[in-house]
Scaffold this motif. Structure first.
Motif, mmCIF file in Angstrom:
data_model
loop_
_atom_site.group_PDB
_atom_site.id
_atom_site.type_symbol
_atom_site.label_atom_id
_atom_site.label_comp_id
_atom_site.label_asym_id
_atom_site.label_seq_id
_atom_site.Cartn_x
_atom_site.Cartn_y
_atom_site.Cartn_z
ATOM 1 N N MET A 135 -24.870 5.073 1.904
ATOM 2 C CA MET A 135 -25.663 3.872 1.732
ATOM 3 C C MET A 135 -27.114 4.158 2.108
ATOM 4 S SD MET A 135 -23.372 0.701 2.972
ATOM 5 C CE MET A 135 -21.631 0.681 2.702
ATOM 6 N N THR A 136 -27.998 3.390 1.513
ATOM 7 C CA THR A 136 -29.406 3.588 1.832
ATOM 8 C C THR A 136 -29.738 2.876 3.130
ATOM 9 O OG1 THR A 136 -30.069 1.648 0.569
ATOM 10 C CG2 THR A 136 -30.007 3.732 -0.617
ATOM 11 N N ASP A 137 -30.847 3.270 3.738
ATOM 12 C CA ASP A 137 -31.235 2.699 5.025
ATOM 13 C C ASP A 137 -31.690 1.239 4.919
ATOM 14 O OD1 ASP A 137 -30.649 5.078 6.264
ATOM 15 O OD2 ASP A 137 -32.694 5.846 6.073
ATOM 16 N N ASP A 138 -32.306 0.869 3.796
ATOM 17 C CA ASP A 138 -32.876 -0.471 3.693
ATOM 18 C C ASP A 138 -31.944 -1.507 3.069
ATOM 19 O OD1 ASP A 138 -33.097 0.925 1.316
ATOM 20 O OD2 ASP A 138 -34.965 -0.053 0.724
ATOM 21 N N LEU A 139 -30.850 -1.095 2.471
ATOM 22 C CA LEU A 139 -29.904 -2.025 1.860
ATOM 23 C C LEU A 139 -28.560 -1.956 2.585
ATOM 24 C CD1 LEU A 139 -30.526 -1.367 -1.944
ATOM 25 C CD2 LEU A 139 -31.311 -3.314 -0.608
ATOM 26 N N PRO A 140 -27.984 -3.126 2.888
ATOM 27 C CA PRO A 140 -26.687 -3.100 3.565
ATOM 28 C C PRO A 140 -25.539 -2.685 2.639
ATOM 29 C CG PRO A 140 -27.364 -5.362 3.149
ATOM 30 C CD PRO A 140 -28.506 -4.465 2.733
ATOM 31 N N TYR A 141 -25.773 -2.747 1.325
ATOM 32 C CA TYR A 141 -24.731 -2.382 0.365
ATOM 33 C C TYR A 141 -25.277 -1.349 -0.604
ATOM 34 C CZ TYR A 141 -22.548 -6.575 2.165
ATOM 35 O OH TYR A 141 -22.001 -7.505 2.997
ATOM 36 N N ASP A 142 -24.404 -0.476 -1.054
ATOM 37 C CA ASP A 142 -24.772 0.564 -2.009
ATOM 38 C C ASP A 142 -23.641 0.697 -3.021
ATOM 39 O OD1 ASP A 142 -25.504 2.792 -3.445
ATOM 40 O OD2 ASP A 142 -25.427 4.169 -1.746
ATOM 41 N N VAL A 143 -23.848 0.147 -4.199
ATOM 42 C CA VAL A 143 -22.806 0.120 -5.225
ATOM 43 C C VAL A 143 -22.346 1.521 -5.629
ATOM 44 C CG1 VAL A 143 -24.277 0.102 -7.277
ATOM 45 C CG2 VAL A 143 -22.123 -1.160 -7.297
ATOM 46 N N PHE A 144 -23.160 2.526 -5.360
ATOM 47 C CA PHE A 144 -22.783 3.888 -5.704
ATOM 48 C C PHE A 144 -21.847 4.520 -4.678
ATOM 49 C CE2 PHE A 144 -26.757 3.086 -7.931
ATOM 50 C CZ PHE A 144 -26.362 3.363 -9.225
ATOM 51 N N ALA A 145 -21.702 3.888 -3.525
ATOM 52 C CA ALA A 145 -20.768 4.377 -2.504
ATOM 53 C C ALA A 145 -19.355 3.892 -2.853
ATOM 54 C CB ALA A 145 -21.173 3.869 -1.125
ATOM 55 N N ARG A 146 -18.416 4.781 -2.809
ATOM 56 C CA ARG A 146 -17.041 4.499 -3.225
ATOM 57 C C ARG A 146 -16.430 3.285 -2.529
ATOM 58 N NH1 ARG A 146 -12.853 9.184 -2.219
ATOM 59 N NH2 ARG A 146 -14.894 10.042 -1.911
ATOM 60 N N THR A 147 -16.703 3.103 -1.278
ATOM 61 C CA THR A 147 -16.057 2.031 -0.514
ATOM 62 C C THR A 147 -16.873 0.746 -0.430
ATOM 63 O OG1 THR A 147 -16.982 2.867 1.552
ATOM 64 C CG2 THR A 147 -14.789 3.686 0.911
ATOM 65 N N PRO A 177 -18.114 -2.821 -1.061
ATOM 66 C CA PRO A 177 -17.486 -3.987 -1.685
ATOM 67 C C PRO A 177 -18.267 -4.546 -2.868
ATOM 68 C CG PRO A 177 -18.423 -4.582 0.447
ATOM 69 C CD PRO A 177 -18.544 -3.092 0.310
ATOM 70 N N SER A 178 -19.521 -4.153 -3.003
ATOM 71 C CA SER A 178 -20.305 -4.641 -4.146
ATOM 72 C C SER A 178 -19.768 -4.098 -5.470
ATOM 73 C CB SER A 178 -21.778 -4.290 -3.982
ATOM 74 O OG SER A 178 -21.976 -2.899 -4.002
ATOM 75 N N ARG A 179 -19.057 -2.973 -5.424
ATOM 76 C CA ARG A 179 -18.480 -2.412 -6.652
ATOM 77 C C ARG A 179 -17.504 -3.372 -7.306
ATOM 78 N NH1 ARG A 179 -16.929 3.968 -6.829
ATOM 79 N NH2 ARG A 179 -19.055 4.713 -6.618
ATOM 80 N N CYS A 180 -16.699 -4.016 -6.509
ATOM 81 C CA CYS A 180 -15.709 -4.958 -7.028
ATOM 82 C C CYS A 180 -16.409 -6.123 -7.734
ATOM 83 C CB CYS A 180 -14.821 -5.449 -5.895
ATOM 84 S SG CYS A 180 -13.462 -6.488 -6.444
ATOM 85 N N THR A 181 -17.432 -6.656 -7.115
ATOM 86 C CA THR A 181 -18.170 -7.756 -7.723
ATOM 87 C C THR A 181 -18.868 -7.287 -8.994
ATOM 88 O OG1 THR A 181 -18.482 -8.827 -5.596
ATOM 89 C CG2 THR A 181 -19.978 -9.481 -7.359
ATOM 90 N N LEU A 182 -19.443 -6.095 -8.968
ATOM 91 C CA LEU A 182 -20.080 -5.558 -10.161
ATOM 92 C C LEU A 182 -19.068 -5.434 -11.296
ATOM 93 C CD1 LEU A 182 -22.727 -4.488 -11.371
ATOM 94 C CD2 LEU A 182 -21.989 -2.206 -10.665
ATOM 95 N N GLU A 183 -17.868 -4.992 -10.984
ATOM 96 C CA GLU A 183 -16.814 -4.908 -12.004
ATOM 97 C C GLU A 183 -16.492 -6.284 -12.564
ATOM 98 O OE1 GLU A 183 -13.351 -2.817 -10.587
ATOM 99 O OE2 GLU A 183 -14.581 -1.156 -9.855
#
Length: 128
Positions: A1-13, A15-21
């Motif tokens: 994850m990046t330092d300035d964002l609490p979420y990183d859709v490119f990280a496997r785990t 939770p934003s990935r699910c919403t993006l899907e």
């Protein structure tokens, strides 16, 4: 994850990935795009999103509601009436999707030409 964002859709785990899907999947994006036009009852929405099955639309609406993008309002009438509309967050996301949908639709002549060219090259390569 990046330092300035609490979420990183490119990280496997993340939770934003699910919403993006949910948002970018075929039925999610079409459902959000349809709801951008206003409030719909289930069958109205199903007719608008041509080709979606009752089961898939139901699953899609549940996922989008869980993510806070769609509001479901059940009215105690006879017969019961259930309406679906976008939440403020859903509207914000749908606005972005509508822009993408309009861009894709406006460039389909180029897409069709590219497909024809690609398919012609594949037939020539496969036939050689």
């Amino acid at each position: 994850m990046t330092d300035d964002l609490p979420y990183d859709v490119f990280a496997r785990t993340c939770p934003s990935r699910c919403t993006l899907e949910h948002v970018t999947g075929r039925w999610g994006s079409l459902t959000l795009g349809a709801l951008h036009a206003g409030t719909f009852r289930f069958n109205e929405l199903r007719r608008r999103v041509d080709g979606v099955s009752e089961k898939m639309l139901s699953q899609t609406l549940h996922a989008l509601e869980r993510d806070g993008l769609v509001h479901r309002e059940a009215r105690p009438t006879n017969p019961p009436r259930v309406d679906y509309r976008l939440t403020p967050l859903g509207r914000e996301i749908a606005e972005q999707l509508i822009g993408l949908i309009e861009l894709v639709e406006s460039r389909m002549d180029e897409v069709e030409a590219a497909r024809t060219s690609y398919d012609g090259e594949r037939v020539t390569a496969d036939g050689a």
